[in-house]
Design a protein around this motif. Structure first.
Motif, PDB file in Angstrom:
ATOM      1  N   UNK A   1       0.848  -1.206   0.000  1.00 14.74           N
ATOM      2  CA  UNK A   1       0.000   0.000   0.000  1.00 14.74           C
ATOM      3  C   UNK A   1       0.880   1.252   0.000  1.00 14.74           C
ATOM      4  N   UNK A   2       1.983   1.202   0.736  1.00  7.81           N
ATOM      5  CA  UNK A   2       2.891   2.353   0.751  1.00  7.81           C
ATOM      6  C   UNK A   2       3.525   2.551  -0.633  1.00  7.81           C
TER       7      UNK A   2
ATOM      8  N   UNK B   1      19.852  -1.756   2.988  1.00  9.08           N
ATOM      9  CA  UNK B   1      20.488  -1.787   1.655  1.00  9.08           C
ATOM     10  C   UNK B   1      19.456  -1.948   0.542  1.00  9.08           C
ATOM     11  N   UNK B   2      18.370  -1.195   0.642  1.00 11.43           N
ATOM     12  CA  UNK B   2      17.302  -1.298  -0.365  1.00 11.43           C
ATOM     13  C   UNK B   2      17.740  -0.683  -1.687  1.00 11.43           C
ATOM     14  N   UNK B   3      17.381  -1.360  -2.780  1.00  9.02           N
ATOM     15  CA  UNK B   3      17.722  -0.812  -4.102  1.00  9.02           C
ATOM     16  C   UNK B   3      16.613   0.123  -4.571  1.00  9.02           C
ATOM     17  N   UNK B   4      16.976   1.344  -5.007  1.00  9.67           N
ATOM     18  CA  UNK B   4      15.946   2.285  -5.464  1.00  9.67           C
ATOM     19  C   UNK B   4      15.274   1.848  -6.764  1.00  9.67           C
ATOM     20  N   UNK B   5      15.799   0.810  -7.420  1.00 10.52           N
ATOM     21  CA  UNK B   5      15.200   0.364  -8.687  1.00 10.52           C
ATOM     22  C   UNK B   5      13.984  -0.520  -8.483  1.00 10.52           C
TER      23      UNK B   5
ATOM     24  N   UNK C   1      10.500  -1.843  -6.011  1.00 10.90           N
ATOM     25  CA  UNK C   1       9.522  -1.401  -5.003  1.00 10.90           C
ATOM     26  C   UNK C   1       9.868  -2.037  -3.655  1.00 10.90           C
ATOM     27  N   UNK C   2       9.336  -1.444  -2.589  1.00 11.55           N
ATOM     28  CA  UNK C   2       9.636  -1.975  -1.250  1.00 11.55           C
ATOM     29  C   UNK C   2       9.142  -3.410  -1.095  1.00 11.55           C
ATOM     30  N   UNK C   3       7.902  -3.677  -1.552  1.00 10.76           N
ATOM     31  CA  UNK C   3       7.349  -5.015  -1.292  1.00 10.76           C
ATOM     32  C   UNK C   3       8.099  -6.088  -2.071  1.00 10.76           C
ATOM     33  N   UNK C   4       8.773  -5.698  -3.160  1.00  6.61           N
ATOM     34  CA  UNK C   4       9.555  -6.687  -3.909  1.00  6.61           C
ATOM     35  C   UNK C   4      10.806  -7.095  -3.129  1.00  6.61           C
TER      36      UNK C   4
END
Ligand SMILES: Nc1ncnc2c1ncn2[C@@H]1O[C@H](COP(=O)(O)OP(=O)(O)O)[C@@H](O)[C@H]1O
Ligand SMILES: O=C(CO)[C@@H](O)[C@H](O)COP(=O)(O)O
Length: 536
Positions: free
Chosen positions: A71-72, A114-118, A120-123
């Motif tokens: 949802x975010x 270490x989230x990748x900006x490419x 989505x968060x849920x992925x």
């Protein structure tokens, strides 16, 4: 475009039962952007009803954590597509439905940082949770854990003195105890436990956000006067719990700068501050700028009623929380589970699913409903613990049904009489200067608010948006920006628009409801004595 670029703002989020909402508020405290994602409508693949799954036992109620994350993603992508200028966001804060808990799996912290900006968060967060369906505030499956906790600290009154509430099934400590007892493996693979509020803050922070004192008061774990976890309560719930919760912080704390994920993907400035998220009711208290003597009534999925308190007065009914905007003070809260979803059911059964038909029924019936009274608790109520529908004629005879219009008025009058009676049991009195501040989805309905004014005998006001938790979160974000300057919250919000008067008591209302309130209280006691077994 130049004008848009100059609009510096704060964002306020609300992760509530049925949706995620956001508002943007500029430096003059005007709301200039509002958006929401509704779980049932926009994320149908999760199959929720009213944002939750009610399990077969009828007691366990959960929501999928990945639904909240997705949802975010959706709402941020919508904002980006609409041209929202994230580079102007100075700070953000937010709110969450209270008591619900999120279980981060060992190693999740590494993924968060270490989230990748490419992507989505849920992925990226799929494998980060040791429990995929989170217990939420509607859950009432932890009666055994509640009794264990009360026994461990010397009884219900002792627990209330310590934590502000006797043991409640939805309170997070009891939920954690159940997970530990029923699923010890998942518990041992959990490195961090968040509330819904601190979970949402953690997404923005890219690391674990602490729990704030105010939402932390809804766990049966925090000593509300000392503002530290109670060792006795932690020990009674689960092992190694303190390290999984982290240290609680004052509600106005800046918990860090926004994570680089949001800087790179959406263009937030790297110095954008994240102010601790809190519970939706505490955030609404901030949004409505409650003053002493006022009473706030939130008509969301749950109905809640809250007050500002100088001193804590814990009791066996209701809750005392740390105040979200003034660390020296407190707030009292009563929660009613049969709120909007109950009103929707009666709307569907008696008003062809239409709010305008529902309103017409309220307009066409008299105050006092000809003496007919009703109790409508399709799910086990919290205040008081009653389940079922109970209708009474003017002669106090239980009847099986009412005509449609009478049914609708009985529901709304009954809901507000219960609120007045239980608020008075907490020591609250309507005074000549009392304002009722209404918020939440049903505060859009003027006919419902008229009944509220009549039953309480006080004028009802609203703020410009029913999203007071979101607006309150932006005010708290502005307050966080001034951190370290000792600027009181009242100073920060002095530019905010005054609440608008929407209903005043109808002449003669107090005579009608004085008698009816006494009957309602008497019949409530009668139902309680008939439905509760003999005392243990
Ligand atoms: N005109 C209306 N009259 C009465 N209730 C309404 C009206 N419009 C919306 N609602 C109620 O508002 C509820 C949602 O309230 P909201 O405060 O947004 O919920 P939450 O924040 O708990 O997700 C819906 O379940 C609906 O029943
Ligand atoms: O349990 C409580 C308060 O104690 C509820 O009020 C939750 O905080 C849910 O809020 P809404 O989604 O209904 O606003």
């Amino acid at each position: 475009m130049a004008e848009r670029a100059a609009r510096r703002c704060c964002l306020g989020w609300d992760f509530s039962t049925q949706q995620v909402k956001v508002v943007a508020v500029d430096a003059e405290l005007s709301v200039f952007y509002e958006d929401s994602v509704q779980f049932d409508r926009d994320l149908v693949e999760f199959g929720t009803q009213g944002g939750v799954h009610v399990h077969k036992d009828g007691l366990t109620v959960t929501s999928p954590v990945l639904m909240w994350v997705q949802a975010l993603d959706i709402i941020l992508e919508k904002m980006k597509a609409s041209g929202f200028d994230f580079s102007q966001v100075l700070a953000l804060s937010g709110a969450g439905q209270q008591h619900g808990s999120v279980y981060w799996k060992t190693g999740a912290s590494q993924v968060l940082t270490s989230l990748s900006p490419d992507l989505l968060l849920h992925e990226q967060l799929q494998a980060c949770f040791s429990i995929s369906n989170c217990p939420v505030w509607m859950d009432s499956s932890t009666a055994a854990q509640c009794r264990q906790l009360e026994a461990a600290v010397g009884g219900a009154q002792a627990l209330s003195r310590l934590t502000g509430s006797r043991a409640y099934e939805r309170f997070t400590g009891n939920q954690i105890a159940k997970i530990y007892q029923q699923n010890p493996e998942a518990y041992s693979h959990t490195e961090r436990i968040s509330l819904v509020s601190s979970f949402a803050a953690s997404l923005f922070l890219g690391s674990y956000s602490p729990v704030d004192y105010s939402d932390g008061s809804g766990m049966n774990l925090l000593q509300i006067q000392d503002k530290v976890w109670s060792q006795a309560c932690l020990g009674a719930c689960a092992p190694r719990l303190e390290e999984k919760l982290g240290r609680p912080v004052p509600s106005c704390s800046v918990v860090g700068p926004i994570s680089s994920y949001f800087v790179q993907r959406y263009g937030f400035p790297p110095e954008c501050k994240v102010v601790a998220f809190t519970g939706d009711n505490p955030a609404s208290l901030a949004g409505m700028r409650l003053e002493e003597g006022d009473i706030a009534v939130s008509l969301g999925t749950s109905d809640t009623l809250f007050l500002w308190l100088q001193e804590p007065t814990p009791a066996l009914e209701g809750h005392i929380f740390c105040n979200p905007v003034d660390p020296q003070h407190y707030m009292a809260l009563l929660c009613f589970k049969n709120g909007s979803l109950m009103r929707e059911k009666i709307r569907d059964e008696s008003a062809s699913g239409s709010w305008s038909e529902f309103s017409k029924a309220l307009q066409s019936t008299e105050m006092g409903n000809g003496g007919n009274l009703g109790f409508y608790f399709d799910v086990m109520e919290i205040t008081p613990e009653i389940i079922g529908r109970h209708r009474f004629s003017a002669e106090n005879r239980e009847v099986l049904a009412f005509p449609r219009e009478v049914e609708i008025r009985a529901l709304i009058e009954g809901q507000f009489m219960a609120k007045k009676i239980h608020a008075e049991a907490l020591g609250y009195r309507v005074m000549p200067k009392t304002k009722i501040l209404a918020t939440g989805g049903a505060s859009h309905n003027r006919d419902i608010l008229q009944v509220l004014a009549d039953v309480f005998g006080a004028p009802v006001y609203i703020i410009d948006t029913a999203n007071s938790a979101c607006v309150g979160s932006t005010y708290r974000a502005f307050h966080g920006l001034a951190a370290g300057t000792d600027m009181p919250f009242a100073e920060i919000v002095k530019l905010a628009p005054d609440p608008r008067l929407v209903a005043t008591p109808t002449p003669g209302a107090s005579q009608v409801y004085e008698a009816l309130l006494q009957r309602y209280a008497m019949l409530e006691q009668r139902i309680l004595s008939q439905t509760q077994g003999p005392p243990e």
